[in-house]
Design an enzyme around this catalytic site. Structure first.
Site, PDB file in Angstrom:
ATOM      1  N   SER A 183       0.823  -1.200   0.000  1.00 13.18           N
ATOM      2  CA  SER A 183       0.000   0.000   0.000  1.00 13.18           C
ATOM      3  C   SER A 183       0.864   1.260   0.000  1.00 13.18           C
ATOM      4  CB  SER A 183      -0.965  -0.051   1.189  1.00 13.18           C
ATOM      5  OG  SER A 183      -1.995   0.892   1.069  1.00 13.18           O
TER       6      SER A 183
ATOM      7  N   HIS B 132      -7.608  -5.665  -0.108  1.00 10.81           N
ATOM      8  CA  HIS B 132      -6.420  -4.813  -0.031  1.00 10.81           C
ATOM      9  C   HIS B 132      -5.402  -5.392   0.949  1.00 10.81           C
ATOM     10  CE1 HIS B 132      -4.143  -1.100  -0.317  1.00 10.81           C
ATOM     11  NE2 HIS B 132      -4.131  -1.001   0.999  1.00 10.81           N
TER      12      HIS B 132
ATOM     13  N   ASP C  42      -9.634  -5.141  -4.898  1.00 12.77           N
ATOM     14  CA  ASP C  42      -9.126  -4.210  -3.892  1.00 12.77           C
ATOM     15  C   ASP C  42     -10.087  -3.029  -3.771  1.00 12.77           C
ATOM     16  OD1 ASP C  42      -7.632  -2.160  -2.539  1.00 12.77           O
ATOM     17  OD2 ASP C  42      -5.781  -3.176  -3.108  1.00 12.77           O
TER      18      ASP C  42
END
Length: 274
Positions: free
Chosen positions: A95, A254, A225
């Protein structure tokens, strides 16, 4: 605790286990090095040296009121690699951590690095602009900041309860343990760092960075996601990189390094073994 002090006086906490080829893990917002526990134990048992740090303002690192931007994140990572005198390192970022890795490679060069992997990562650019029409509207990120400022504890329950792990999907079984661990990590960090970090991960344009990178990079992302939309991220990053392998998943959230650690670890290991 293992700490290093950066040139601006910020203390960065890090874990450093084992020996062998180093793997350096960069965590997502607003978490800490603890989010990599599964991966660190997995690769430690396979003969790697595993390292993870708490980004400034996160986890056990100090909470300065400034420096919560990608330049400082990348510089802190460079300071860590220099402090440990790493060579032939593998960098893995999830991320926001994926953005950190990309910016570090472009800003500080690849002399210490052999390859990298970015997972559910924010590059090339999250926010919607005229040149990035598939990005998310800025209002989405403004709302993140408003919720954080209004009641950070409640907000840090709602994110893992919902889109981060996909627990808002009817076919997905929720895990209170994962939700509490996410909340614990988030609340360890500083509100100012996390507030500013929303701008850092959403508005930084990594397009130029991606074009500079020459080491092999594994780009791992799920089409499902709910935090970093697939269509505006992974395929674009893979096209901009000189030496990319795109690994696309279906039905994973995610936070797939946590919910589907066996799958992610196996695919990372396969990439590192080639």
């Amino acid at each position: 605790m293992s700490m290093l002090t950066t040139t601006d006086g910020t203390e960065i906490y890090y874990k450093d286990w084992g020996s062998g080829q180093p793997i350096v893990f960069s965590h997502g917002w607003p978490l800490s090095a603890d989010d990599w526990d599964n991966q660190m134990l997995f690769f430690l048992r396979r003969g790697y040296r595993v390292i993870a740090h708490d980004r400034r303002g996160h986890g056990r690192s100090s909470q300065p009121d400034q420096g919560h931007d990608m330049d400082h994140y990348a510089d802190d990572l460079a300071a860590l690699t220099a402090h440990l005198d790493l060579a032939n390192a593998i960098h893995v970022g999830h991320s926001t951590g994926g953005g950190e890795v990309v910016h570090y490679l472009a800003r500080h060069g690849e002399s210490r690095v052999s390859r990298a992997a970015i997972i559910s990562a924010v590059p090339p650019l999250m926010v919607k602009t005229d040149s990035n029409p598939d990005g998310l509207p800025k209002d989405v990120f403004d709302d993140f900041q408003e919720q954080l400022a209004a009641n950070r504890s409640r907000f840090y329950r709602s994110v893992p309860e919902g889109p981060f792990y996909g627990f808002n999907q009817p076919e997905v079984e929720s895990s209170e343990a994962l939700i509490q661990n996410w909340w614990r990590q988030g609340m360890m960090g500083g509100a100012k760092a996390h507030y500013d970090g929303v701008v850092a991960f959403s508005q930084t344009d990594f397009t130029g960075d991606l074009k500079k990178i020459e080491v092999p990079v594994l780009v791992m992302h799920s089409e499902d996601d709910q935090i970093v939309p697939y269509g505006a991220s992974a395929p674009l990053s893979a096209r901009l990189l000189k030496n990319a392998t795109l690994k696309t998943y279906q039905g994973l959230p995610h936070g797939m390094p946590t919910t589907h650690a066996d799958t992610i670890n196996a695919d990372l290991l396969a990439f590192l073994s080639t």
